[in-house]
Design an enzyme around this catalytic site. Structure first.
Site, short mmCIF file in Angstrom:
data_model
loop_
_atom_site.label_atom_id
_atom_site.label_comp_id
_atom_site.label_asym_id
_atom_site.label_seq_id
_atom_site.Cartn_x
_atom_site.Cartn_y
_atom_site.Cartn_z
N CYS A 5 -4.35 -1.55 -1.85
CA CYS A 5 -4.51 -0.12 -2.13
C CYS A 5 -5.49 0.00 -3.28
O CYS A 5 -5.26 -0.57 -4.36
CB CYS A 5 -3.15 0.46 -2.51
SG CYS A 5 -3.22 2.15 -3.12
N GLU A 28 -3.38 8.50 8.39
CA GLU A 28 -1.92 8.43 8.56
C GLU A 28 -1.49 9.15 9.84
O GLU A 28 -0.49 8.82 10.46
CB GLU A 28 -1.19 9.05 7.36
CG GLU A 28 -1.24 8.24 6.06
CD GLU A 28 -0.26 7.05 6.03
OE1 GLU A 28 0.80 7.11 6.66
OE2 GLU A 28 -0.60 6.05 5.36
N HIS A 77 -7.27 3.01 3.63
CA HIS A 77 -7.06 3.84 4.82
C HIS A 77 -8.38 4.10 5.56
O HIS A 77 -8.37 4.38 6.76
CB HIS A 77 -6.49 5.21 4.42
CG HIS A 77 -5.01 5.22 4.18
ND1 HIS A 77 -4.44 4.65 3.07
CD2 HIS A 77 -3.99 5.73 4.90
CE1 HIS A 77 -3.12 4.84 3.12
NE2 HIS A 77 -2.83 5.48 4.22
N CYS A 81 -11.08 2.82 -0.08
CA CYS A 81 -9.67 3.17 0.15
C CYS A 81 -9.30 2.43 1.42
O CYS A 81 -10.05 2.47 2.41
CB CYS A 81 -9.53 4.68 0.37
SG CYS A 81 -7.88 5.16 0.95
N ASP A 134 0.88 -1.18 0.00
CA ASP A 134 0.00 0.00 0.00
C ASP A 134 0.91 1.23 0.00
O ASP A 134 2.13 1.11 0.16
CB ASP A 134 -0.89 0.00 1.26
CG ASP A 134 -1.80 1.23 1.32
OD1 ASP A 134 -2.37 1.61 0.28
OD2 ASP A 134 -1.91 1.85 2.41
N SER A 135 0.30 2.40 -0.13
CA SER A 135 1.08 3.63 -0.08
C SER A 135 1.53 3.94 1.36
O SER A 135 2.41 4.76 1.56
CB SER A 135 0.24 4.79 -0.60
OG SER A 135 -0.93 4.92 0.18
N1 DGL Z 1 -4.78 3.23 0.81
C1 DGL Z 1 -4.78 3.63 -0.54
C2 DGL Z 1 -6.06 3.33 -1.24
O1 DGL Z 1 -6.69 2.36 -0.90
C3 DGL Z 1 -4.06 4.85 -0.95
C4 DGL Z 1 -4.40 6.15 -0.35
C5 DGL Z 1 -3.45 7.20 -0.85
O2 DGL Z 1 -2.24 6.97 -0.79
O3 DGL Z 1 -3.91 8.24 -1.32
O4 DGL Z 1 -6.46 4.01 -2.18
#
Ligand code: DGL
Length: 268
Positions: free
Chosen positions: A73, A152, A186, A184, A10-11
């Site tokens: 992600c 984050e 996150h 997402c 993931d990011s």
């Molecule tokens: N967690 C990621 C997603 O599911 C990336 C969020 C990001 O880095 O902007 O899209």
């Protein structure tokens, strides 16, 4: 194949919501997790940049011996899955299709909300995955980019988070949705604040469980009954990652290695 690890990327910390589910379901598998904390967020970045980063991340995991890649992600899944599946010699799973499938199973009135990063919403990956599964479903989408920074930051129940949720979701709720896809990885970190705002008539869907079901179909049963090892890698900010990760996973991360861009994992 059996002894090799599952690779997840993931990011940043968001993919840990997927890691958690996979770890729970596959206690005997080794897992490598890569969080690209030097380059988070992916959401506002261009398609080509996200594809480039995703290829580098996946290649790094393959260099570490991964037998399968889980793109934890949505932005990468929405943008780069076709390229990764074509390019890589091992199976690659994304989170969009499993998430769309869960939403279809949950909705009663066929009115589904989808929230995600700008990249994910712009790609229309969810709307097309959902309408492929059921053309009578109506999808209402909304990008919520600030949720990534709030997650984050570890601000899952901060006042600022509550206000941001209200700002983003008020208009979406006017569409009489009964299901809301957290598109997402996150966003599940903010799940209880989101649920509190939307009320309990709306079911929140995240793809962690669904992608783990998919993994279950593909992976052969592990013969060894030795508890699997976890290896975590990030590209920056180890201390912050450790702190947020221990909250999300409810455990201390013992082994965390910082990988420097351009050293090895960057190689083609
Ligand atoms: N967690 C990621 C997603 O599911 C990336 C969020 C990001 O880095 O902007 O899209």
């Amino acid at each position: 194949m059996d002894k090799k690890p599952i690779g997840i990327f993931d990011s940043g910390v968001g993919g840990l919501t997927v890691f958690k589910e996979i770890r729970k379901r596959f206690p005997y598998e080794d897992i490598i997790y890569f969080g690209d904390t030097a380059r988070v967020p992916y959401g506002p970045k261009s398609r080509n940049t996200v594809i480039e980063y995703s290829i580098q991340n996946a290649r790094f995991l393959i260099q570490q011996g991964a037998k399968i890649i889980v793109i934890a992600c949505n932005t990468s899944s929405a943008t780069a899955i076709t390229q990764l599946q074509k390019l890589l010699p091992i199976p690659v799973l994304g989170v969009i299709e499993p998430g769309a499938l869960s939403a279809i199973r949950v909705t009663g009135n066929k009115r589904i909300g989808v929230i995600g990063t700008e990249g994910t919403i712009r790609s229309k990956a969810y709307s097309s995955a959902i309408s492929k599964l059921d053309e009578n479903c109506n999808v209402f989408s909304k990008p919520c980019p600030l949720f990534v920074s709030l997650a984050e930051e570890g601000w899952e129940d901060h006042e600022v988070t509550k206000l941001t949720i209200k700002e983003y979701l008020t208009s979406l709720l006017q569409n009489d949705i009964d299901t809301l896809v957290l598109g997402c990885t996150h966003y599940p970190i903010l799940k209880s604040a989101i649920q509190q705002f939307v009320g309990n008539k709306i079911t929140l869907v995240d793809s962690a469980e669904a992608v783990t079901d998919k993994l279950d179909e593909i992976l052969p049963n592990r013969e060894t009954k030795e508890i699997g090892k976890d290896n975590f890698y990030v590209s920056d900010n180890e201390a912050k990652f450790k702190q947020i990760a221990s909250k999300i996973l409810d455990m201390e991360i013992e082994k965390l290695i910082k990988v420097k861009l351009g050293e090895g994992w960057f190689l083609k």
